[in-house]
Design a protein around this motif. Structure first.
Motif, PDB file in Angstrom:
ATOM      1  N   PRO A 281       0.815  -1.220   0.000  1.00 22.27           N
ATOM      2  CA  PRO A 281       0.000   0.000   0.000  1.00 22.27           C
ATOM      3  C   PRO A 281       0.849   1.272   0.000  1.00 22.27           C
ATOM      4  O   PRO A 281       0.538   2.232  -0.718  1.00 22.27           O
ATOM      5  CB  PRO A 281      -0.815  -0.130   1.297  1.00 22.27           C
ATOM      6  CG  PRO A 281      -0.820  -1.590   1.622  1.00 22.27           C
ATOM      7  CD  PRO A 281       0.510  -2.074   1.167  1.00 22.27           C
ATOM      8  N   GLN A 282       1.914   1.284   0.819  1.00 25.26           N
ATOM      9  CA  GLN A 282       2.796   2.452   0.825  1.00 25.26           C
ATOM     10  C   GLN A 282       3.508   2.615  -0.506  1.00 25.26           C
ATOM     11  O   GLN A 282       3.691   3.746  -0.990  1.00 25.26           O
ATOM     12  CB  GLN A 282       3.850   2.331   1.939  1.00 25.26           C
ATOM     13  CG  GLN A 282       3.286   2.315   3.336  1.00 25.26           C
ATOM     14  CD  GLN A 282       3.118   0.922   3.881  1.00 25.26           C
ATOM     15  OE1 GLN A 282       2.327   0.136   3.339  1.00 25.26           O
ATOM     16  NE2 GLN A 282       3.834   0.572   4.934  1.00 25.26           N
TER      17      GLN A 282
ATOM     18  N   TRP B 164       2.570   1.734  -3.615  1.00 28.41           N
ATOM     19  CA  TRP B 164       1.794   2.266  -4.742  1.00 28.41           C
ATOM     20  C   TRP B 164       1.417   3.732  -4.513  1.00 28.41           C
ATOM     21  O   TRP B 164       1.379   4.520  -5.479  1.00 28.41           O
ATOM     22  CB  TRP B 164       0.576   1.392  -5.045  1.00 28.41           C
ATOM     23  CG  TRP B 164      -0.673   1.667  -4.253  1.00 28.41           C
ATOM     24  CD1 TRP B 164      -1.134   0.978  -3.189  1.00 28.41           C
ATOM     25  CD2 TRP B 164      -1.650   2.694  -4.514  1.00 28.41           C
ATOM     26  NE1 TRP B 164      -2.320   1.510  -2.738  1.00 28.41           N
ATOM     27  CE2 TRP B 164      -2.666   2.562  -3.543  1.00 28.41           C
ATOM     28  CE3 TRP B 164      -1.770   3.711  -5.451  1.00 28.41           C
ATOM     29  CZ2 TRP B 164      -3.764   3.418  -3.477  1.00 28.41           C
ATOM     30  CZ3 TRP B 164      -2.875   4.560  -5.406  1.00 28.41           C
ATOM     31  CH2 TRP B 164      -3.851   4.403  -4.430  1.00 28.41           C
ATOM     32  N   VAL B 165       1.164   4.108  -3.257  1.00 27.61           N
ATOM     33  CA  VAL B 165       0.832   5.513  -2.981  1.00 27.61           C
ATOM     34  C   VAL B 165       2.040   6.407  -3.252  1.00 27.61           C
ATOM     35  O   VAL B 165       1.925   7.466  -3.892  1.00 27.61           O
ATOM     36  CB  VAL B 165       0.345   5.670  -1.523  1.00 27.61           C
ATOM     37  CG1 VAL B 165       0.272   7.143  -1.145  1.00 27.61           C
ATOM     38  CG2 VAL B 165      -1.024   5.021  -1.347  1.00 27.61           C
TER      39      VAL B 165
ATOM     40  N   TRP C 163       2.389   9.260  -6.117  1.00 30.83           N
ATOM     41  CA  TRP C 163       2.748  10.631  -5.712  1.00 30.83           C
ATOM     42  C   TRP C 163       3.991  11.113  -6.463  1.00 30.83           C
ATOM     43  O   TRP C 163       4.004  12.227  -7.001  1.00 30.83           O
ATOM     44  CB  TRP C 163       2.965  10.654  -4.200  1.00 30.83           C
ATOM     45  CG  TRP C 163       3.504  11.945  -3.662  1.00 30.83           C
ATOM     46  CD1 TRP C 163       2.876  13.154  -3.642  1.00 30.83           C
ATOM     47  CD2 TRP C 163       4.784  12.139  -3.054  1.00 30.83           C
ATOM     48  NE1 TRP C 163       3.692  14.097  -3.051  1.00 30.83           N
ATOM     49  CE2 TRP C 163       4.863  13.498  -2.681  1.00 30.83           C
ATOM     50  CE3 TRP C 163       5.852  11.306  -2.771  1.00 30.83           C
ATOM     51  CZ2 TRP C 163       5.985  14.031  -2.047  1.00 30.83           C
ATOM     52  CZ3 TRP C 163       6.969  11.831  -2.142  1.00 30.83           C
ATOM     53  CH2 TRP C 163       7.026  13.175  -1.789  1.00 30.83           C
TER      54      TRP C 163
ATOM     55  N   LEU D 265     -11.367   1.580   2.559  1.00 34.21           N
ATOM     56  CA  LEU D 265     -10.246   2.225   1.891  1.00 34.21           C
ATOM     57  C   LEU D 265      -8.919   1.905   2.584  1.00 34.21           C
ATOM     58  O   LEU D 265      -7.865   1.878   1.937  1.00 34.21           O
ATOM     59  CB  LEU D 265     -10.465   3.743   1.863  1.00 34.21           C
ATOM     60  CG  LEU D 265      -9.527   4.550   0.955  1.00 34.21           C
ATOM     61  CD1 LEU D 265      -9.709   4.133  -0.497  1.00 34.21           C
ATOM     62  CD2 LEU D 265      -9.774   6.048   1.123  1.00 34.21           C
ATOM     63  N   GLY D 266      -8.983   1.655   3.900  1.00 32.96           N
ATOM     64  CA  GLY D 266      -7.763   1.355   4.638  1.00 32.96           C
ATOM     65  C   GLY D 266      -7.060   0.102   4.174  1.00 32.96           C
ATOM     66  O   GLY D 266      -5.884  -0.107   4.475  1.00 32.96           O
TER      67      GLY D 266
ATOM     68  N   VAL E 100      -6.370  -0.624   1.018  1.00 36.35           N
ATOM     69  CA  VAL E 100      -5.471  -0.292  -0.092  1.00 36.35           C
ATOM     70  C   VAL E 100      -4.695   1.009   0.127  1.00 36.35           C
ATOM     71  O   VAL E 100      -3.688   1.249  -0.542  1.00 36.35           O
ATOM     72  CB  VAL E 100      -6.260  -0.198  -1.421  1.00 36.35           C
ATOM     73  CG1 VAL E 100      -6.811  -1.553  -1.800  1.00 36.35           C
ATOM     74  CG2 VAL E 100      -7.385   0.826  -1.321  1.00 36.35           C
ATOM     75  N   VAL E 101      -5.157   1.840   1.038  1.00 38.53           N
ATOM     76  CA  VAL E 101      -4.465   3.101   1.346  1.00 38.53           C
ATOM     77  C   VAL E 101      -3.902   3.001   2.763  1.00 38.53           C
ATOM     78  O   VAL E 101      -4.639   2.685   3.696  1.00 38.53           O
ATOM     79  CB  VAL E 101      -5.426   4.308   1.242  1.00 38.53           C
ATOM     80  CG1 VAL E 101      -4.696   5.595   1.644  1.00 38.53           C
ATOM     81  CG2 VAL E 101      -5.976   4.426  -0.168  1.00 38.53           C
TER      82      VAL E 101
ATOM     83  N   LEU F 296      -3.589   4.201   5.745  1.00 43.28           N
ATOM     84  CA  LEU F 296      -4.041   5.265   6.643  1.00 43.28           C
ATOM     85  C   LEU F 296      -3.233   5.306   7.940  1.00 43.28           C
ATOM     86  O   LEU F 296      -3.147   6.353   8.579  1.00 43.28           O
ATOM     87  CB  LEU F 296      -5.529   5.071   6.959  1.00 43.28           C
ATOM     88  CG  LEU F 296      -6.481   5.115   5.754  1.00 43.28           C
ATOM     89  CD1 LEU F 296      -7.914   4.852   6.197  1.00 43.28           C
ATOM     90  CD2 LEU F 296      -6.382   6.458   5.041  1.00 43.28           C
TER      91      LEU F 296
ATOM     92  N   ASN G  72      -0.344   8.036   7.995  1.00 43.81           N
ATOM     93  CA  ASN G  72      -0.688   9.399   7.583  1.00 43.81           C
ATOM     94  C   ASN G  72       0.344  10.430   8.054  1.00 43.81           C
ATOM     95  O   ASN G  72       0.725  11.331   7.305  1.00 43.81           O
ATOM     96  CB  ASN G  72      -2.086   9.772   8.088  1.00 43.81           C
ATOM     97  CG  ASN G  72      -2.202   9.729   9.596  1.00 43.81           C
ATOM     98  OD1 ASN G  72      -1.731   8.795  10.246  1.00 43.81           O
ATOM     99  ND2 ASN G  72      -2.843  10.730  10.185  1.00 43.81           N
TER     100      ASN G  72
END
Length: 829
Positions: free
Chosen positions: A274-275, A277-278, A282, A345-346, A348-349, A351, A354
């Motif tokens: 997840p980290q 791909w984000v 970005w 959402l958590g 795939v993202v 959270l 943050n």
């Protein structure tokens, strides 16, 4: 006095380890880990009370004296002597006779923090070698070193016995046991045991001297140690089976050190996708924005004068706009909490990360500012100033008919003033947010101390209200852009700023419309405050979440986050607050002055129950929240490993409470479901469908330095011990101020602990029904045992504490993920 003859061999010497590469070595290693990781399964077959007493006492003594050592493993003998020799010369350099004084003996042999214990050890060794006086030379020190690093267990046991035998008559009396017990308690910072040393000495003598002879001999300890344990055939079989499983596990699940680079990369990606791909998305957006603006200005007239410098400055500016908008989103706590609670959402993202993402964006902003400002100041402006009139002519529409002649022309304008002020304010905020400043790690003069700590961080971060205002002004007054629709700064930041402003308004409104009454306050000697407050109507939260607290009497503006330690099923809110800064220190001082001292004159907490009325007129506590945290996801796992360090135990305590409450609730529901709905239809069952509680096993590890810390959560520890009949929750409390088991400095404490727990069912160190352990956990064995017990489960690992331990746990979780999957979560406020 009871005597049992012992063969001439005495206590067996420690076996030498086989060579590292042999199969025997692997089996021995697994056997040792098994011995440490699994409790004994033996069941005594003796029936007489004397036999049971002997067996119990033998077990306690063996546990206390097993591997008895005076120095750390690997630092003894010839291998450790060079370091001792070096310290000898350092410590005797200032002496006239070149002799080592008694006061420096502890530091010389590696017991710098145990000088009193080292002093007693010195006297014992001096008596053994017929040395008088309070100093020794190098040869005598070497003889002392050889004695205390001797691998013979008989020798080490004799030294330990001689330390208790103060007068050297070969017998140890109750008074002598009390003296050495008090010294051990002092060395290990166990003040409660030190105060009752004589009382506990009587208990030890009662166990070791059942015949009431008034003394014990070293032979009595040897006798107990040499007796064969009473183990049934079944327990041996179970041990063999567990050893087989452990060996199989070690062969089939390679650790991080044994994996190939491909396996390591694969596990890293699986753990952090997840980290990944984000961050990839970005970075892709940043590269795209920078490239777009760079190419755009490559084809403009400004390029002919300022070259690639203006392309770089404008590309960096475009990334700055995006990052200045994005950096607000990770701190929109209400939005993130809603996403945690109401969406998937958590999955795939990330959270949980943050705050880390917020910091990464801040670093990107710093780089963008350096590129943007650096390109302008070192390249664009000099080129404009020194450009020929012919080259400058296309720039007249942007900079005026008169060509700028110096830097001041650029700096005095709106663009320059706003840019400089923004850089200064951001530099202040970024600097005071670094760990060194925020956590008061810098050794600064008293006058500059106010520039560090949480207060400085908190107030400096609010400078961004000014920064965003200046950013919009700066984005309107651009040198090279005149069309309004190309001035896009406000377009980037409008939505995030509006969202963040709404968040702050919601916080203000919610905190003022939810009155909170203080029900009970306790202030512990370790500078810890517990606040029990009324739960506002409609205040729903999950275990592991946190709230912000404001106390106007200390500061009218500051809000500080604290984990909720109560369970959602309880009708009150509670938080535990440790004095770790200015605000928390003043808060605890305020309540210390209000709460009366303990009535019995002891060292317990100062408490006051405000729910009964007649309490001082103190300002109200204001709260805001609840906010989502990684620990709230524990219910998604069948098995959880909860690790807290010091005050970091708070979110884990709430989870433990919640598991207990859910167990009781499930039990009640099961009773209702199995009960006939009416007497007329005895076979008709309640058809209510209830979602089962997923978590079936929890391992709780609390690592703390101070003995008094165990008092903070004594109630919940005892509650778990009483209610958890099925063993759903395993509680492991570690006191790091006490030397690890096997160390001579804690041997008597370990013996007392076993005797006291066997007799009273209570731990003498923690005062709870949960037996505490000494030193630090062996995390390799912890993860290995969990992997063995749950070979095909997802295990949630939740941690709150020191970053150094965080790295180790994260690595262990990755290393031991194979058939079992460890998923690591760290608390971030």
């Amino acid at each position: 006095m009871r005597r049992i003859d012992v063969g001439s061999g005495g206590a067996a010497e420690e076996e030498k380890k086989p060579s590292h590469g042999s199969s025997t070595s692997g089996m021995k290693s697994a056997a040792e880990e098994l011995d440490h990781g699994f409790p004994s399964l033996s069941v005594s077959g003796q029936s007489s009370s004397t036999a049971r007493h002997l067996d119990r006492t033998k077990s306690a003594v063996t546990h206390a004296l097993k591997g008895l050592k005076f120095i750390k493993t690997g630092t003894g003998g010839a291998a450790g002597w060079p370091a001792v020799d070096r310290r000898f010369y350092e410590l005797t350099a200032s002496t006239t006779d070149g002799r080592l004084p008694l006061s420096s003996f502890g530091e010389c042999i590696g017991m710098k923090d145990s000088k009193e214990f080292a002093r007693e050890l010195f006297h014992v060794l001096a008596r053994r070698h017929n040395i008088t006086g309070d100093s020794i030379d190098k040869d005598q020190l070497k003889s002392f070193w050889e004695d205390i690093s001797d691998q013979s267990f008989d020798s080490r046991l004799q030294i330990f016995f001689d330390m208790m035998d103060k007068n050297g008559d070969g017998k140890v009396t109750e008074e002598e046991v009390g003296m050495i017990l008090g010294l051990s308690a002092s060395t290990n910072k166990l003040s409660n045991i030190q105060k009752k040393a004589n009382e506990y000495a009587a208990l030890i003598m009662e166990e070791l001297d059942p015949d009431k002879d008034g003394c014990i001999l070293v032979q009595d300890l040897k006798t107990l140690l040499l007796q064969e344990p009473n183990e049934s055939a079944g327990s041996v079989g179970d041990g063999t089976q567990k050893m087989s499983q452990l060996l199989s596990h070690k062969l089939n699940h390679p650790t991080g050190q044994e994996r190939s680079w491909y396996q390591k990369t694969k596990h890293f990606v699986m753990d952090n996708w997840p980290q990944i791909w984000v961050l990839t998305l970005w970075l892709g957006i940043l590269i795209g924005l920078f490239t777009y603006k760079f190419v755009q200005y490559r084809h403009k007239a400004a390029y002919e004068v300022m070259g690639y410098c203006v392309c770089t400055a404008k590309g960096a500016a475009e990334t700055l706009k995006f990052n200045m908008a994005l950096i607000l989103l990770p701190v929109c706590r209400n939005t993130i909490t809603w996403l945690r609670n109401k969406t998937k959402l958590g999955v795939v993202v990330p959270l949980d990360h943050n705050i880390n993402f917020h910091k990464v964006i801040a670093m990107a902003i710093a780089i963008g500012v350096a590129l943007h400002g650096g390109a302008h100041l070192t390249c664009d402006f000099p080129r404009l100033i020194h450009a020929t009139k012919e080259k400058y002519k296309p720039m007249e529409d942007y900079f005026g008919q008169e060509q700028p002649s110096n830097y001041w022309w650029f700096l005095k304008g709106v663009e320059g003033v706003t840019g400089i002020i923004m850089v200064i304010l951001m530099a202040i905020a970024f600097t005071l947010a670094t760990p060194s400043f925020r956590q008061n790690k810098l050794n600064l003069p008293v006058t500059l101390k106010k520039l560090t700590g949480f207060n400085a961080f908190w107030y400096s971060h609010h400078l961004f209200v000014i920064v965003y205002t200046l950013l919009i002004v700066h984005g309107v007054h651009l040198y090279l852009t005149k069309e309004w629709y190309n001035k896009t700064t406000w377009m980037y930041v409008a939505v995030p700023v509006a969202l963040y402003a709404c968040e702050r308004l919601i916080r203000t409104f919610r905190s003022t419309t939810r009155p909170v009454d203080i029900l009970k306050v306790s202030v512990y000697p370790e500078r810890l405050l517990t606040l029990r407050m009324s739960k506002p109507q409609g205040f729903n939260y999950r275990s592991g979440q946190y709230i912000f607290v404001k106390y106007s009497a200390v500061s009218p503006f500051e809000w500080h986050p604290f984990s909720i330690t109560s369970s959602p099923a309880e009708d009150y809110l509670s938080v535990h607050i440790r004095a770790l800064g200015d605000w928390t220190g003043r808060l605890i001082t305020v309540f210390s002055e209000i709460c009366p001292a303990p009535t019995d004159g002891g060292t317990g907490p100062r408490s006051m129950d405000f729910s009964r009325g007649n309490f001082p007129n103190i300002p109200k506590i204001m709260i805001d929240g609840p906010y989502g945290a990684p620990a709230q996801e524990y219910m998604n796992y069948d098995v959880v490993l909860l690790v807290g360090q010091g005050i970091g135990a708070t979110p884990m305590i709430s989870i433990v409470r919640d598991i207990i409450n859910n167990m009781e609730e499930e039990k009640d529901i099961q009773v209702r479901v199995e009960t006939p709905q009416n007497a007329d239809d005895g076979n008709r069952k309640n058809s209510t469908t209830v979602k089962p509680f997923k978590t079936k096993k929890a391992y709780y590890y609390w690592v703390t330095r101070e003995q008094g810390s165990f008092e903070w959560f004594k109630g919940i520890m005892n509650e778990v011990a009483e209610m958890d009949k099925k063993g759903v929750i395993e509680l492991h409390n570690y006191c790091t101020s006490v030397s690890e088991e096997g160390d001579a400095r804690s041997a008597l404490i370990t013996m007392l602990q076993s005797f006291y727990h066997n007799k009273k069912g209570e731990d003498v160190v923690s005062g709870t029904k949960v037996k505490s352990q000494f030193g630090r956990p062996n995390w390799k064995l912890v993860f290995e045992n969990i992997a063995l017990r749950h070979p095909h489960d997802r295990v949630g690992v939740f941690f709150c504490g020191d970053p150094r331990l965080c790295k180790e746990l994260q690595k262990r979780a990755s290393d031991f993920s194979g058939g079992v999957k460890f998923e690591f979560h760290k608390e971030n406020f």
